[in-house]
Scaffold this active site. Structure first.
Site, PDB file in Angstrom:
ATOM      1  N   HIS A   3      -3.511  -6.562 -10.047  1.00 18.03           N
ATOM      2  CA  HIS A   3      -4.194  -5.770  -9.020  1.00 18.03           C
ATOM      3  C   HIS A   3      -5.456  -5.226  -9.686  1.00 18.03           C
ATOM      4  O   HIS A   3      -5.390  -4.295 -10.490  1.00 18.03           O
ATOM      5  CB  HIS A   3      -3.254  -4.640  -8.547  1.00 18.03           C
ATOM      6  N   CYS A  56      -9.238   3.908  -4.478  1.00 19.66           N
ATOM      7  CA  CYS A  56      -9.703   5.215  -4.958  1.00 19.66           C
ATOM      8  C   CYS A  56     -11.029   5.197  -5.693  1.00 19.66           C
ATOM      9  O   CYS A  56     -11.107   5.641  -6.833  1.00 19.66           O
ATOM     10  CB  CYS A  56      -8.665   5.845  -5.901  1.00 19.66           C
ATOM     11  N   ASN A  95     -11.031  -1.585  -4.799  1.00 20.46           N
ATOM     12  CA  ASN A  95     -10.325  -2.860  -4.889  1.00 20.46           C
ATOM     13  C   ASN A  95     -11.263  -4.058  -4.818  1.00 20.46           C
ATOM     14  O   ASN A  95     -12.291  -4.025  -4.143  1.00 20.46           O
ATOM     15  CB  ASN A  95      -9.320  -2.966  -3.730  1.00 20.46           C
ATOM     16  N   ARG A 103      -2.496  -1.010   3.456  1.00 21.47           N
ATOM     17  CA  ARG A 103      -1.849   0.118   2.776  1.00 21.47           C
ATOM     18  C   ARG A 103      -2.886   0.825   1.880  1.00 21.47           C
ATOM     19  O   ARG A 103      -3.349   1.908   2.172  1.00 21.47           O
ATOM     20  CB  ARG A 103      -0.645  -0.384   1.956  1.00 21.47           C
TER      21      ARG A 103
END
Lengths: 305, 305
Positions: A209, A242, A251, A16
């Site tokens: 996250h 991003c 990430n 995703r």
């Protein structure tokens, strides 16, 4: 003393969060191949797609196809497919495809919520309430964006995070994830914010996250572990998140975190060799430039002495 | 509770450990320019060169010139130039140039010491004894290589590290640095080994030299901080540290660590903006591909709320 848990739940977000940041459309079959490789490597929870409007993110135009295929294939197993949904329409579409747990994003920072989602926090919370009211057996994870810093307002006060979580819980949220949306968290901050959230909401499942933009992905993971977090969202190869500069990391890479956790004796249920094979597929067929470290280093086996 | 020190001593190793891994000869004037930029940014201790035989590492053929220039320029200031020396000849040469503190490497692992230095541990310790005997006012830092793992023998028993430190201290070593030579340390291991060393040798200044090969550079730094270490060796841009694969990271980048420490409220004495200017010089004139994160990300200022 630093204490660590025996086991961590890895929530894979690559298909995703990672794929949605890739400009060229990835064939649906290739997406499904990567998803299946990740599941075969031991991933038990994964954001498989996002039910956003295809005009907003064309890469996610095959959301229904992906979700239906994955849900059909893994129904009745212990694998839990997740999808991101931006609104009630998306939630209904996800539900129709068999998804029973979704991620819903709201920013702690009002300015970021307006810029990112074009809604005030209150409007986001009203939409959340409509989702939980209309789909009572859909579990909702609240992704608290900009929990550690905002590109517009800078520092994000802890109270903004706590008040958003409280409002989310009142509207039926089952799980909370603190997101370092722009990669500015530091370990001290992670440790302190996690402790504050756990003190305020001790019974709520809490995830992190974390981004590796400034090299602190695993340091922040460590701080989260030390503060008691056992659920982390990471991305295959480090895809997505991003990054705002060419070559910058977004990430935290799942394989980097899994390698660290295994070295520390923390179980993840993931077979790192199989997982690294999935990373290779991503590198060979989707994104040649990965920011994760393990794809460049070699796996190190602690031989006997 | 995670507790952190108020201040950390950053020992810059880029001009030695970083430059020696670059194949093309860097003009001496360029080396001196980077060294001066690093000092101007607030670095107060730095390995400026290595007194190895120029046939072994041609990049270090200007060791005497570098050391003399830096020692002359900064004599009487609080800046301490360090040099690596492999033997008594190197130590005498360094001393002659004005160097009063040197790094001396011995591996905890016998097999690595043989492969890297072509000596047994005992032979290395005998050479060390001759250095401290012949140059009594030269301070010696013992770099304990492969303290966290060896490419030949795998796991390195804690007792091998402790016995090497004890032998080094008996031969006059002033400071001990635990080095993750091949980038395989994990935070739990760092924490446990540091605590064991501090328990055995509570009065000995202890530093850490950590690599970012598998993305754990700052996580291991955090573990070291939590275990009480306040001295860390890092490299400008992440240069050096013998990465064994193209694109893989070696040394932890000084600017990544400084950025993390400052975000956590830990003082380093370094001006990050000035330091990043030195990183740019390295990128523009010495090594375009850097593995540090801060050169790709932007600095994040925590604006007021």
């Amino acid at each position: 003393m630093m204490e660590f848990p025996a086991r961590v739940e890895v929530v894979e977000v690559g298909p995703r969060d990672g794929f949605q940041n890739i400009k060229t459309f990835i064939p649906t079959a290739m997406k499904l191949q990567v998803i299946e490789q990740l599941i075969a490597a031991g991933v038990r929870k994964m954001e498989v797609t996002s039910f956003v409007h295809p005009k907003a993110i064309p890469q996610m135009a095959d959301a229904a196809e992906i979700a239906e295929a994955v849900c059909a294939k893994h129904q009745g197993t212990d694998f839990v497919p997740l999808a991101l949904v931006p609104n009630l329409v998306g939630a209904k579409n996800a539900y129709r495809c068999g998804i029973r747990e979704v991620a819903y994003v709201t920013s702690a920072s009002e300015q970021h919520n307006l810029a990112n989602i074009n809604r005030t926090r209150e409007q986001s919370l009203a939409e959340l309430a409509s989702i939980t009211a209309e789909l009572p057996d859909l579990k909702v994870r609240l992704d608290v964006a900009t929990a550690f810093g905002c590109p517009f307002q800078g520092r994000v006060n802890e109270n903004l995070v706590l008040s958003l979580i409280e409002a989310g819980l009142q509207r039926g949220v089952a799980t909370v994830v603190l997101c370092d949306t722009i990669g500015v968290a530091n370990p001290k901050q992670v440790y302190n914010l996690v402790r504050a959230v756990r003190a305020a909401f001790p019974d709520v499942p809490l995830g992190l996250h974390l981004h590796d933009t400034r090299g602190m992905g695993l340091a922040n993971t460590l701080a989260g572990l030390a503060a008691g977090v056992t659920m982390f969202e990471t991305s295959v190869g480090g895809l997505g998140g991003c990054p705002f500069a060419p070559g910058a990391a977004g990430n935290t890479a799942t394989e980097d975190m899994v390698n660290m956790l295994h070295a520390m004796g923390v179980d993840t249920g993931i077979d790192l060799d199989k997982y690294l094979a999935a990373v290779q597929t991503v590198r060979d067929h989707i994104q040649p430039e990965l920011t994760g470290h393990m794809v460049k280093a070699c796996k190190y086996e602690n031989l006997s002495e």
